[in-house]
Design a protein around this motif. Structure first.
Motif, PDB file in Angstrom:
ATOM      1  N   THR A 104       0.764  -1.099  -0.198  1.00  0.00           N
ATOM      2  CA  THR A 104      -0.132   0.064  -0.041  1.00  0.00           C
ATOM      3  C   THR A 104       0.965   1.155   0.045  1.00  0.00           C
ATOM      4  O   THR A 104       2.091   0.936   0.381  1.00  0.00           O
ATOM      5  CB  THR A 104      -0.816   0.089   1.073  1.00  0.00           C
ATOM      6  N   GLY A 105       0.322   2.312  -0.420  1.00  0.00           N
ATOM      7  CA  GLY A 105       1.072   3.505  -0.291  1.00  0.00           C
ATOM      8  C   GLY A 105       1.446   4.096   0.961  1.00  0.00           C
ATOM      9  O   GLY A 105       2.486   4.663   1.084  1.00  0.00           O
ATOM     10  N   ALA A 106       0.816   3.650   1.983  1.00  0.00           N
ATOM     11  CA  ALA A 106       1.357   4.077   3.435  1.00  0.00           C
ATOM     12  C   ALA A 106       2.502   3.570   3.695  1.00  0.00           C
ATOM     13  O   ALA A 106       3.170   3.819   4.476  1.00  0.00           O
ATOM     14  CB  ALA A 106       0.056   3.452   4.192  1.00  0.00           C
ATOM     15  N   ALA A 107       2.652   2.313   3.237  1.00  0.00           N
ATOM     16  CA  ALA A 107       4.187   1.507   3.340  1.00  0.00           C
ATOM     17  C   ALA A 107       5.336   2.024   2.909  1.00  0.00           C
ATOM     18  O   ALA A 107       6.275   1.803   3.390  1.00  0.00           O
ATOM     19  CB  ALA A 107       3.692  -0.035   2.841  1.00  0.00           C
ATOM     20  N   MET A 108       4.971   3.020   2.191  1.00  0.00           N
ATOM     21  CA  MET A 108       6.530   3.791   1.531  1.00  0.00           C
ATOM     22  C   MET A 108       7.023   4.225   2.807  1.00  0.00           C
ATOM     23  O   MET A 108       8.411   4.470   2.495  1.00  0.00           O
ATOM     24  CB  MET A 108       5.576   4.980   0.507  1.00  0.00           C
ATOM     25  N   TRP A 160       8.879   0.086  -9.895  1.00  0.00           N
ATOM     26  CA  TRP A 160       9.042   1.444 -10.143  1.00  0.00           C
ATOM     27  C   TRP A 160       9.037   2.396  -8.996  1.00  0.00           C
ATOM     28  O   TRP A 160       8.495   2.396  -7.884  1.00  0.00           O
ATOM     29  CB  TRP A 160       8.048   1.943 -11.000  1.00  0.00           C
ATOM     30  N   LEU A 161       9.686   3.650  -9.152  1.00  0.00           N
ATOM     31  CA  LEU A 161       9.706   4.643  -8.275  1.00  0.00           C
ATOM     32  C   LEU A 161       8.245   4.993  -8.146  1.00  0.00           C
ATOM     33  O   LEU A 161       7.609   5.304  -8.991  1.00  0.00           O
ATOM     34  CB  LEU A 161      10.603   5.674  -8.745  1.00  0.00           C
ATOM     35  N   SER A 162       7.929   5.473  -6.615  1.00  0.00           N
ATOM     36  CA  SER A 162       6.410   5.667  -6.596  1.00  0.00           C
ATOM     37  C   SER A 162       6.266   6.926  -6.115  1.00  0.00           C
ATOM     38  O   SER A 162       6.858   7.325  -4.823  1.00  0.00           O
ATOM     39  CB  SER A 162       5.742   4.719  -5.739  1.00  0.00           C
ATOM     40  N   ALA A 163       5.501   8.028  -6.425  1.00  0.00           N
ATOM     41  CA  ALA A 163       5.454   9.377  -5.769  1.00  0.00           C
ATOM     42  C   ALA A 163       4.299   8.949  -4.564  1.00  0.00           C
ATOM     43  O   ALA A 163       3.446   7.956  -4.762  1.00  0.00           O
ATOM     44  CB  ALA A 163       4.604  10.143  -6.902  1.00  0.00           C
ATOM     45  N   SER A 164       4.109  10.098  -3.857  1.00  0.00           N
ATOM     46  CA  SER A 164       2.887   9.821  -2.963  1.00  0.00           C
ATOM     47  C   SER A 164       1.597   9.972  -3.466  1.00  0.00           C
ATOM     48  O   SER A 164       1.263  10.552  -4.480  1.00  0.00           O
ATOM     49  CB  SER A 164       2.944  11.124  -1.850  1.00  0.00           C
ATOM     50  N   CYS A 165       0.557   9.466  -2.741  1.00  0.00           N
ATOM     51  CA  CYS A 165      -0.639   9.445  -3.300  1.00  0.00           C
ATOM     52  C   CYS A 165      -1.288  10.639  -3.253  1.00  0.00           C
ATOM     53  O   CYS A 165      -1.233  11.592  -2.133  1.00  0.00           O
ATOM     54  CB  CYS A 165      -1.611   8.546  -2.543  1.00  0.00           C
ATOM     55  N   PRO A 166      -2.360  10.971  -4.124  1.00  0.00           N
ATOM     56  CA  PRO A 166      -2.504  10.289  -5.537  1.00  0.00           C
ATOM     57  C   PRO A 166      -1.384  10.321  -6.517  1.00  0.00           C
ATOM     58  O   PRO A 166      -0.789  11.449  -6.452  1.00  0.00           O
ATOM     59  CB  PRO A 166      -3.914  10.700  -5.957  1.00  0.00           C
TER      60      PRO A 166
END
Length: 729
Positions: free
Chosen positions: A70-74, A422-428
């Motif tokens: 999930t994004g929170a796990a970033m 892939w490199l992930s930006a913060s949500c959204p």
């Protein structure tokens, strides 16, 4: 209905006529008819049949796994709403969203569906390649599918028609067999993904929706990649790992898959030899002159994609050993708030995106960073700047196939996620790619021909389908029936969509039908063309009446063969048009209406093609013929043919039409009375199901050839009906 075939002389004569009309043409064209109405390792076994035979080397197999977060796990935080200890009851209340159970057949599967039987507690399913059920598809004889009304049938052969039937059961016993139903898998060659569903899916109350979503993912990959290998994946929907331990909080999905250790030179040689696409040529030109690691570690599927002997070796419990039937296991975390329909709500995760993410891992994406000393295939294309490689978790690292000159997508360098993602930006996220290391609720995406995932899979062996590869299409569609008077003349419509005009020829044929065994042909047809807005009406009685039109019609190469027949040559802008065929002086008889498209541009097209008229009995039923052809790469045409009656807004509409579809040899391919009785989900998936349950529809993948659709009334009833054919490719 088959025994009536011999009496339908019009059916056979019409087919001959349709073939003559097409093959007598000497100029390129497209022909249509009308319609606006309405980690253990082992030595794996030798390669199995069809898994790149002729490569005798046997390599060492091992196991690997991957997690999607999930994004929170970033930031190292897990999403609170995903509870690894959730009970089945909790999961049932977790807000998992249902979707309509719809899907089209793929190269290896289809959705069997049937009507609910009151009082049934479960159903048993039979699947065969013959309508007599003298033999059964392996695993599908008297298969208990539970108390559901649909089931994915997988592990099938491309381009094959399958027959299925069900029986309802309860404590008192079994019902008789249902009517036999059919489905045809896609013919075009390429990647095949065989899905097996764990009991966590088949026993789930949302089973059909979960299966349908997975099959959509399978269809995506099979439509994109041409590499002719078969990949076998075991799917689960559970809050536990394959060994029964709870999934850690924050994990949306997990994949377990087989990997092989291949000597550097062996793999690089295979990769070079496998180059097929333009991406392959570019990417292989960037390969290093000397080895970067002793070995390369592809997945079992990825090894086969470049011609190596790396067969499946995983069992359903995640262990790897000789005889393991799967390339990998994909587990969706059932404790996560997944949604199986799109678009996902802001609080739900897109199940299809997570499924595709883990399927990418089974197919072979991923990095060696944190997983040993030997590179994965993807690491061959990891750069920090032009001509500068980076295969570490430090600094910038991105995916490129031209020696780092073009940064296609950045690799994840956050240790909370997988370094192969892939490199992930913060949500959204502005780019919510399938392979982003961290996903956001409320966002979705797919692997495509131009997405980073598609390009990466292409250069590691899967061969993206060429943009020049096209499906087959309708080359001719016309309708023959008895033309009466008043409201019961022959009325056709078509819509031109897009931005460009189309050069069309419309014909109304009557007298020349006598040469094809039609005794009651319309002696003198009159053709009217009505258009949108200020278009007005164009009328023609005899096609030679106007010298300018006569010259244009002759120039097409297909003028009518009788001077009393009608034709209109016109260049038409996008919009809705109606053609009406009547008899001069209110005469009646059997007539044929057609439209030919001479335009080669792709800015517009004909759509929503249909014909309306009075359906009588005997030889005067409604007969629609069409020819499938064109395309490239062995493509088929996927069509829906509809027979409408009750929903036609006119007095005297047919109360209950039936529809039959025949091939060019007169073989009955399919028949339907009420559309919800057979292939309901497939028909709904087209987006244009009939609006009345008494109407009929057939969805098929058709190879090039001649076909005929016949519309009749149940119990020889008559009335006004509408026949349509839509190309779905």
């Amino acid at each position: 209905m088959k025994k009536k075939l011999a009496s339908q002389s019009g059916f056979f004569n019409y087919r001959g006529l349709a073939a003559w009309l097409l093959f007598s043409v000497t100029v390129p064209m497209v022909l249509f008819a009308f319609g606006v109405f309405p980690a253990a390792s082992a030595f794996a076994q030798a390669v199995t049949q069809n898994q790149n035979p002729g490569t005798p080397d046997i390599f060492q197999a091992g196991a690997s796994e991957h997690n999607a977060w999930t994004g929170a796990a970033m930031s190292g935080l897990a999403r609170d709403s995903i509870d690894p200890q959730a009970s089945d009851e909790d999961i049932a209340r977790s807000g998992v969203a249902l979707s309509p159970v719809v899907m089209a057949p793929t190269r290896s599967s289809f959705l069997a569906n049937w009507n609910i039987v009151s009082g049934a507690t479960d159903y048993r399913l039979d699947v065969s390649t013959t309508g007599s059920f003298k033999s059964y598809v392996s695993g599908y004889q008297d298969l208990d599918v539970g108390n559901v009304t649909s089931r994915i049938v997988s592990g099938l052969s491309p381009g094959t028609t399958y027959y299925y039937r069900v029986r309802a059961y309860n404590a008192r016993g079994a019902s008789g067999d249902s009517n036999t139903m059919t489905a045809t898998t896609i013919t075009s060659p390429g990647l095949v993904i065989n899905s097996t569903f764990d009991s966590s899916i088949t026993g789930n109350p949302n089973s059909a929706a979960i299966q349908s979503m997975i099959n959509q993912a399978v269809a995506t990959y099979q439509s994109l990649f041409t590499d002719p290998i078969t990949v076998k994946i075991y799917f689960r929907y559970s809050n536990t790992e394959v060994n029964g331990n709870p999934l850690p909080s924050g994990i949306l999905a997990r994949s377990n898959f087989v990997v092989y250790t291949i000597a550097w030179n062996t793999y690089i040689s295979a990769l070079n030899a496998d180059a097929t696409t333009g991406n392959d040529t570019t990417a292989n030109g960037s390969l290093p002159a000397s080895s970067l690691s002793t070995n390369i570690v592809p997945s079992s599927a990825g090894g086969r994609a470049v011609g190596l002997n790396t067969p499946p070796a995983m069992f359903a419990n995640g262990t790897v050993g000789a005889g393991g039937p799967y390339d990998g296991i994909v587990t969706l975390n059932s404790a996560a708030p997944f949604q199986f329909s799109r678009p996902p709500s802001g609080s739900n995760y897109d199940a299809l995106r997570s499924t595709e993410h883990e399927m990418d891992e089974v197919l072979g994406l991923g990095s060696f960073i944190g997983n040993g000393n030997n590179l994965r295939p993807q690491d061959l294309f990891s750069w920090s700047a032009p001509a500068t490689r980076n295969t570490t978790s430090t600094g910038s690292r991105y995916f490129s196939i031209n020696s780092g000159s073009t940064n296609i997508v950045g690799f994840n360098q956050n240790s909370n996620g997988d370094f192969g993602d892939w490199l992930s930006a913060s949500c959204p996220q502005a780019n919510p790619y399938v392979q982003n290391a961290f996903s956001c609720a409320g966002q979705s995406s797919d692997v495509t021909v131009s997405s980073p995932e598609g390009i990466n899979l292409d250069v590691v062996g899967y061969d993206l389908r060429s943009s020049n590869s096209t499906p087959a299409k309708l080359l001719n569609l016309s309708t023959r029936m008895r033309v009466q008077t008043g409201e019961n003349v022959l009325i056709g419509g078509f819509i031109i969509t897009g931005s460009g005009p189309r050069h069309l020829l419309l014909r109304a044929i009557g007298p020349s039908l006598t040469g094809f065994g039609v005794p009651d042909a319309l002696a003198d047809p009159v053709l009217e063309l009505h258009g949108p807005g200020a278009f007005g009406t164009i009328t023609n009685d005899n096609w030679r009446d106007d010298p300018v039109q006569e010259a244009l019609i002759i120039a097409t190469g297909i003028p009518p063969s009788n001077n009393l027949e009608s034709a209109i040559d016109a260049t038409l802008n996008p919009g809705a048009y109606t053609a009406i065929v009547g008899g001069k002086n209110n005469t009646s008889g059997v007539g044929l209406v057609e439209v030919y498209d001479f335009s080669q541009g792709a800015n517009s097209k004909l759509a929503n093609i249909s014909t309306r008229g009075f359906v009588d009995t005997g030889d005067n039923v409604m007969i629609g013929g069409f020819i499938v052809g064109g395309g490239s790469g062995g493509g088929t045409a996927r069509l829906i043919v509809r027979a409408l009656g009750p929903s036609v807004p006119i007095a005297g509409a047919m109360g209950n039409p039936t529809l039959e579809l025949y091939d060019g040899n007169g073989t009955l391919l399919d028949a339907n009375d009420n559309w919800r009785s057979d292939h309901e989900a497939e028909i709904i998936a087209t987006g244009i199901p009939p609006s009345n349950d008494l109407e009929s529809a057939i969805v098929r993948n058709l190879t090039p050839g001649n076909y005929t659709a016949i519309v009749r009334g149940v119990s020889n009833t008559t009335g006004v009906a509408l026949v349509e054919a839509y190309g779905l490719n």
